[in-house]
Motif scaffolding. Structure first.
Motif, PDB file in Angstrom:
ATOM      1  N   ILE A  87       9.092  -2.446   5.868  1.00  9.32           N
ATOM      2  CA  ILE A  87       9.976  -1.672   6.751  1.00  9.32           C
ATOM      3  C   ILE A  87      11.433  -2.015   6.457  1.00  9.32           C
ATOM      4  O   ILE A  87      12.296  -1.126   6.391  1.00  9.32           O
ATOM      5  CB  ILE A  87       9.631  -1.960   8.224  1.00  9.32           C
ATOM      6  CG1 ILE A  87       8.184  -1.546   8.521  1.00  9.32           C
ATOM      7  CG2 ILE A  87      10.590  -1.224   9.147  1.00  9.32           C
ATOM      8  CD1 ILE A  87       7.716  -1.901   9.912  1.00  9.32           C
ATOM      9  N   ARG A  88      11.710  -3.301   6.275  1.00  8.78           N
ATOM     10  CA  ARG A  88      13.078  -3.727   5.947  1.00  8.78           C
ATOM     11  C   ARG A  88      13.530  -3.101   4.631  1.00  8.78           C
ATOM     12  O   ARG A  88      14.668  -2.635   4.504  1.00  8.78           O
ATOM     13  CB  ARG A  88      13.130  -5.255   5.862  1.00  8.78           C
ATOM     14  CG  ARG A  88      14.524  -5.804   5.577  1.00  8.78           C
ATOM     15  CD  ARG A  88      14.480  -7.299   5.324  1.00  8.78           C
ATOM     16  NE  ARG A  88      14.103  -8.049   6.520  1.00  8.78           N
ATOM     17  CZ  ARG A  88      12.921  -8.615   6.705  1.00  8.78           C
ATOM     18  NH1 ARG A  88      11.971  -8.501   5.761  1.00  8.78           N
ATOM     19  NH2 ARG A  88      12.661  -9.286   7.803  1.00  8.78           N
ATOM     20  N   SER A  89      12.641  -3.085   3.651  1.00  9.12           N
ATOM     21  CA  SER A  89      12.987  -2.513   2.348  1.00  9.12           C
ATOM     22  C   SER A  89      13.283  -1.020   2.464  1.00  9.12           C
ATOM     23  O   SER A  89      14.248  -0.516   1.867  1.00  9.12           O
ATOM     24  CB  SER A  89      11.840  -2.756   1.363  1.00  9.12           C
ATOM     25  OG  SER A  89      12.082  -2.114   0.135  1.00  9.12           O
ATOM     26  N   ILE A  90      12.471  -0.293   3.240  1.00 11.99           N
ATOM     27  CA  ILE A  90      12.700   1.138   3.433  1.00 11.99           C
ATOM     28  C   ILE A  90      14.029   1.376   4.134  1.00 11.99           C
ATOM     29  O   ILE A  90      14.801   2.277   3.764  1.00 11.99           O
ATOM     30  CB  ILE A  90      11.534   1.756   4.226  1.00 11.99           C
ATOM     31  CG1 ILE A  90      10.252   1.716   3.396  1.00 11.99           C
ATOM     32  CG2 ILE A  90      11.854   3.188   4.647  1.00 11.99           C
ATOM     33  CD1 ILE A  90       9.009   2.142   4.165  1.00 11.99           C
ATOM     34  N   ALA A  91      14.333   0.558   5.149  1.00 14.62           N
ATOM     35  CA  ALA A  91      15.597   0.712   5.878  1.00 14.62           C
ATOM     36  C   ALA A  91      16.791   0.461   4.961  1.00 14.62           C
ATOM     37  O   ALA A  91      17.781   1.211   4.984  1.00 14.62           O
ATOM     38  CB  ALA A  91      15.623  -0.241   7.071  1.00 14.62           C
ATOM     39  N   GLN A  92      16.719  -0.600   4.161  1.00 10.71           N
ATOM     40  CA  GLN A  92      17.826  -0.904   3.253  1.00 10.71           C
ATOM     41  C   GLN A  92      17.974   0.165   2.179  1.00 10.71           C
ATOM     42  O   GLN A  92      19.103   0.564   1.841  1.00 10.71           O
ATOM     43  CB  GLN A  92      17.597  -2.278   2.615  1.00 10.71           C
ATOM     44  CG  GLN A  92      17.694  -3.433   3.591  1.00 10.71           C
ATOM     45  CD  GLN A  92      17.308  -4.757   2.964  1.00 10.71           C
ATOM     46  OE1 GLN A  92      16.524  -4.801   2.007  1.00 10.71           O
ATOM     47  NE2 GLN A  92      17.821  -5.845   3.501  1.00 10.71           N
ATOM     48  N   ARG A 137       0.845  -1.177   0.000  1.00 12.23           N
ATOM     49  CA  ARG A 137       0.000   0.000   0.000  1.00 12.23           C
ATOM     50  C   ARG A 137       0.888   1.237   0.000  1.00 12.23           C
ATOM     51  O   ARG A 137       2.052   1.179   0.379  1.00 12.23           O
ATOM     52  CB  ARG A 137      -0.911   0.043   1.234  1.00 12.23           C
ATOM     53  CG  ARG A 137      -1.881  -1.112   1.355  1.00 12.23           C
ATOM     54  CD  ARG A 137      -2.695  -0.998   2.630  1.00 12.23           C
ATOM     55  NE  ARG A 137      -3.550  -2.164   2.849  1.00 12.23           N
ATOM     56  CZ  ARG A 137      -4.313  -2.348   3.910  1.00 12.23           C
ATOM     57  NH1 ARG A 137      -4.329  -1.431   4.860  1.00 12.23           N
ATOM     58  NH2 ARG A 137      -5.047  -3.437   4.038  1.00 12.23           N
ATOM     59  N   ALA A 138       0.326   2.337  -0.431  1.00 13.05           N
ATOM     60  CA  ALA A 138       0.991   3.634  -0.342  1.00 13.05           C
ATOM     61  C   ALA A 138      -0.066   4.659   0.012  1.00 13.05           C
ATOM     62  O   ALA A 138      -1.256   4.479  -0.290  1.00 13.05           O
ATOM     63  CB  ALA A 138       1.691   3.991  -1.656  1.00 13.05           C
ATOM     64  N   PHE A 147       3.185   8.877  -5.624  1.00 15.26           N
ATOM     65  CA  PHE A 147       2.344   7.804  -5.094  1.00 15.26           C
ATOM     66  C   PHE A 147       2.321   6.604  -6.042  1.00 15.26           C
ATOM     67  O   PHE A 147       2.500   5.456  -5.612  1.00 15.26           O
ATOM     68  CB  PHE A 147       0.928   8.337  -4.868  1.00 15.26           C
ATOM     69  CG  PHE A 147      -0.124   7.277  -4.746  1.00 15.26           C
ATOM     70  CD1 PHE A 147      -0.262   6.540  -3.590  1.00 15.26           C
ATOM     71  CD2 PHE A 147      -0.982   7.014  -5.813  1.00 15.26           C
ATOM     72  CE1 PHE A 147      -1.242   5.556  -3.484  1.00 15.26           C
ATOM     73  CE2 PHE A 147      -1.957   6.048  -5.716  1.00 15.26           C
ATOM     74  CZ  PHE A 147      -2.084   5.313  -4.548  1.00 15.26           C
ATOM     75  N   ARG A 148       2.129   6.856  -7.319  1.00 16.12           N
ATOM     76  CA  ARG A 148       2.085   5.768  -8.292  1.00 16.12           C
ATOM     77  C   ARG A 148       3.442   5.081  -8.411  1.00 16.12           C
ATOM     78  O   ARG A 148       3.523   3.851  -8.495  1.00 16.12           O
ATOM     79  CB  ARG A 148       1.634   6.310  -9.645  1.00 16.12           C
ATOM     80  CG  ARG A 148       0.166   6.740  -9.660  1.00 16.12           C
ATOM     81  CD  ARG A 148      -0.182   7.514 -10.908  1.00 16.12           C
ATOM     82  NE  ARG A 148      -1.605   7.899 -10.918  1.00 16.12           N
ATOM     83  CZ  ARG A 148      -2.116   8.800 -11.722  1.00 16.12           C
ATOM     84  NH1 ARG A 148      -1.324   9.439 -12.603  1.00 16.12           N
ATOM     85  NH2 ARG A 148      -3.403   9.095 -11.677  1.00 16.12           N
ATOM     86  N   GLN A 149       4.507   5.868  -8.392  1.00 18.11           N
ATOM     87  CA  GLN A 149       5.847   5.280  -8.469  1.00 18.11           C
ATOM     88  C   GLN A 149       6.144   4.447  -7.227  1.00 18.11           C
ATOM     89  O   GLN A 149       6.672   3.333  -7.324  1.00 18.11           O
ATOM     90  CB  GLN A 149       6.883   6.390  -8.625  1.00 18.11           C
ATOM     91  CG  GLN A 149       8.320   5.880  -8.700  1.00 18.11           C
ATOM     92  CD  GLN A 149       9.323   7.019  -8.808  1.00 18.11           C
ATOM     93  OE1 GLN A 149       8.961   8.178  -8.941  1.00 18.11           O
ATOM     94  NE2 GLN A 149      10.601   6.676  -8.751  1.00 18.11           N
ATOM     95  N   THR A 150       5.786   4.985  -6.058  1.00 16.37           N
ATOM     96  CA  THR A 150       6.023   4.256  -4.801  1.00 16.37           C
ATOM     97  C   THR A 150       5.239   2.960  -4.768  1.00 16.37           C
ATOM     98  O   THR A 150       5.764   1.906  -4.373  1.00 16.37           O
ATOM     99  CB  THR A 150       5.637   5.137  -3.603  1.00 16.37           C
ATOM    100  OG1 THR A 150       6.438   6.314  -3.595  1.00 16.37           O
ATOM    101  CG2 THR A 150       5.827   4.387  -2.289  1.00 16.37           C
ATOM    102  N   LEU A 151       3.968   3.004  -5.170  1.00 19.03           N
ATOM    103  CA  LEU A 151       3.146   1.799  -5.158  1.00 19.03           C
ATOM    104  C   LEU A 151       3.687   0.756  -6.128  1.00 19.03           C
ATOM    105  O   LEU A 151       3.688  -0.447  -5.823  1.00 19.03           O
ATOM    106  CB  LEU A 151       1.705   2.158  -5.509  1.00 19.03           C
ATOM    107  CG  LEU A 151       0.674   1.039  -5.350  1.00 19.03           C
ATOM    108  CD1 LEU A 151       0.660   0.533  -3.914  1.00 19.03           C
ATOM    109  CD2 LEU A 151      -0.708   1.522  -5.756  1.00 19.03           C
TER     110      LEU A 151
END
Length: 665
Positions: A365-370, A217-218, A459-463
């Motif tokens: 969360i792991r992906s955001i941290a990395q 989700r975004a 938003f579209r890119q993040t999703l």
């Protein structure tokens, strides 16, 4: 043997249990995030459709292989009552009756059922299953001086296929007498060594405990109002009316410079507003990104067990785990405080549902941290400043058009003063007075829309990126996640190697052990997983091994790291049979069971087993039938029933109890 003697050793290592590829620890306060989840998956132990007798046999075999003899026994008995009477179903039913139990644990009903199976064996055609069943009854005979039955049983056992041999050794390990046990012990240890790290256990076991990831989700940006505020509209209408009146006055005078000035102001106003709004959008975006990237840590005031608090704790954990090598954990946490706060609030907002657990968004969360760490190391963490730096043409257009408006109004005012045109002068004054609320209102409105359009693109890119990461994570879990049967096989191998180590420590042979029992409980913090209908599995176990020999009782206790097949520390206790004062069992409302062991000259030790739900989960309804069945399966899998029966018998009767219940089947 000294009553109540106790030895404690730390960082012990079992032969055959390796500890390579250990992850480094961090200084983060809460390191329980990845080790504090409880998950239930739909898997192999319960069918949603009616089963045929052969289908019930298959499901029973799955339960038995997965360490759930209670469920297996139910399936086998239903298959027999439905008309299935093959040697295969009787063989597996016998294994289910003996599994995780000794001869002393068998009830009168169990013995009658075994007698019935033995009677049925006479009328069953000879095949591999009937041969296995004969071996089971021969090997399950208690110790005696007359050994022909045992030798016959061993001969039958060695003639069996390897899969039947492995099944018998697995499920009759508490039943086999000392003569048979010594004969099979070396083979059992060798098999355990092979199975313990088989199928890339250290690279795959972690995947079993990962929860089903929540879908990506975004946060969709809020759409601004179509029109600016009412105040801005009123001021704008006033300015337009007055500006129109001013234009009529100037045009009727047929003066060249005032007319040119008026037209210049009218034409330049629109590009001035638009370019000014673009400029404001760029500046505001940089300020907002700076606030996110350079925000200061805030005290988390969310409720301790609330979803938001847990999400922020997970962010703290993963950012600490994936910190840049050139920074300490504390330095990185200080630098990333604003980023963690921003994304933590975002995820807490978009995943705030009762059915979503924090562990299910760990993949995100792991992906955001990395990604944040990688951007920092590549120097691209602050590239937003270049991306949103106001273009020169925008700044130039805004300044030129704004200057043109100011100069034009100056000429109009000058002309009005020279010609003593007080009406034009008043109109110009009103326009100047309206300009501030009109310009500010429209700048904010146009900038909000440009911010919204940019946010929609992000938003579209993040999703899209999160969907790709989600699919990759699911594919990785599907490729690595072991089956529950593999987990049971590895766990049995661990127990065998711990038993071998304990025997070596106490200088005992397997034949010196009259009886033994394993009691496995979750060592918190840990991850907990169960397949639906199966026993709970934990990433960390506290293993208590009780050895009963002629001299007394010996205990060996350690903590097993299931992911790495290693254990840390060991505790040893030993006491005489008459040193056990009492055994108390307490069943709590949440279905957990507490076993309290009191020695005559020592403190009471309490062991809790049975309830696998974790404190991070939201409170549930009072336990129902499914919960009770799950706890019953957990108790049997943990060895609670056998351990309780063993200790209660010794506490009540002492050494004479060991001779009870071992009459021939």
């Amino acid at each position: 043997m000294n009553t109540g003697s106790r030895e404690v050793h730390n960082e012990a290592h079992i032969a055959g249990i390796q500890g390579d590829h250990v992850e480094g620890s961090t200084s983060i306060v809460n390191q329980n995030v990845e080790n504090s989840t409880s998950i239930i998956n739909n898997y192999t132990y319960i069918s949603k459709i009616p089963l045929s007798p052969s289908g019930k046999l298959d499901y029973g075999k799955r339960c038995l292989a997965g360490g759930n003899p209670i469920g297996a026994r139910r399936y086998f008995e239903e298959a027999i009552s439905d008309g299935l009477s093959s040697a295969e179903v009787y063989f597996h039913l016998a294994l289910a009756i003996f599994s995780k139990r000794s001869i002393r644990d068998l009830t009168t009903s169990d013995r009658k059922q075994l007698e019935h199976i033995e009677e049925q064996l006479r009328d069953i055609p000879e095949d591999r299953w009937s041969a296995g069943l004969k071996a089971v009854f021969q090997l399950a005979q208690p110790n005696s001086r007359d050994q022909p039955d045992h030798q016959c049983g061993l001969k039958l056992f060695y003639d069996l296929p390897e899969d039947l041999q492995a099944a018998i050794q697995q499920h009759l390990n508490l039943t086999l007498n000392s003569v048979v046990t010594d004969a099979l012990w070396d083979n059992r240890k060798e098999s355990a060594k092979r199975e313990q790290l088989a199928n890339d256990r250290t690279g795959r076991a972690w995947a079993f405990f990962q929860p089903e990831p929540a879908r990506p989700r975004a946060k969709r940006p809020a759409r601004p109002e179509t029109l600016p505020s009412t105040r801005t509209i009123v001021w704008s209408i006033t300015a337009v009316i007055v500006f129109g009146f001013l234009g009529a006055r100037i045009l009727t005078q047929l003066a060249l410079w005032p007319t040119l000035s008026y037209l210049t102001a009218a034409i330049a106003a629109f590009p001035a507003l638009y370019s000014g709004a673009r400029w404001k959008f760029h500046i505001d975006t940089i300020i907002e990104q700076d606030r996110i990237h350079h925000g200061t840590p805030r005290i988390n005031t969310a409720p301790p067990n609330g979803f938001t608090r847990q999400v922020h704790e997970h962010f703290d954990y993963f950012f600490a785990k994936y910190h840049p090598r050139n920074l300490t954990v504390d330095q990185w946490l200080a630098k990333s405080a604003g980023i963690r706060l921003h994304f933590g609030n975002e995820l807490a907002d978009i995943y705030r549902e009762q059915r979503i657990k924090p562990g299910q968004i760990n993949w995100l969360i792991r992906s955001i941290a990395q990604k944040t760490r990688d951007r920092y190391l590549s120097g691209s963490l602050h590239t937003y400043r270049d991306k949103y730096s106001p273009p020169l043409k925008t700044v130039s257009a805004c300044m030129v058009s704004s200057s043109a408006c100011v100069v034009a109004l100056f000429f109009i005012v000058t002309h009005a003063i020279k010609t003593l045109d007080f009406a034009s002068l008043a109109a110009t004054s009103i326009i100047i007075a309206c300009s501030r609320p009109v310009v500010v209102g429209w700048l904010h409105h146009l900038a909000d829309w440009q911010t919204y359009e940019d946010a929609i693109r992000n938003f579209r890119q993040t999703l899209t990126e999160r969907t790709e990461q989600y699919n990759q994570w699911r594919q990785r879990l599907a490729a690595l996640r072991p089956s529950d049967l593999e987990i049971e096989t590895w766990l049995n191998a661990d127990k065998t190697m711990i038993l071998a180590h304990a025997l070596n420590v106490y200088k005992l042979r397997m034949s010196d052990v009259i009886d033994h029992s394993f009691l496995l409980t979750a060592e918190r913090p840990c991850q907990t997983q169960r397949e639906k209908g199966g026993p709970a599995r934990h990433s960390r176990y506290r293993v208590l091994l009780i050895l009963i020999s002629r001299d007394g009782v010996r205990e060996f206790e350690t903590v097993l790291n299931f992911h790495k097949a290693t254990y840390a520390g060991e505790e040893r206790r030993n006491y005489r049979f008459d040193a056990i004062s009492s055994i108390d069992v307490t069943k709590s409302p949440d279905l957990s069971h507490s076993l309290s062991l009191t020695l005559t000259n020592g403190p009471t030790r309490t062991i809790t087993v049975g309830r696998t739900w974790n404190a991070i989960e939201t409170p549930r309804e009072p336990p129902g039938r499914d919960d009770e069945q799950a706890v019953r399966v957990d108790l049997e899998s943990a060895g609670f029933s056998h351990t309780l029966h063993l200790l209660e018998g010794i506490a009540a009767e002492g050494r004479p109890w060991l001779q009870h219940g071992v009459e021939r089947l």
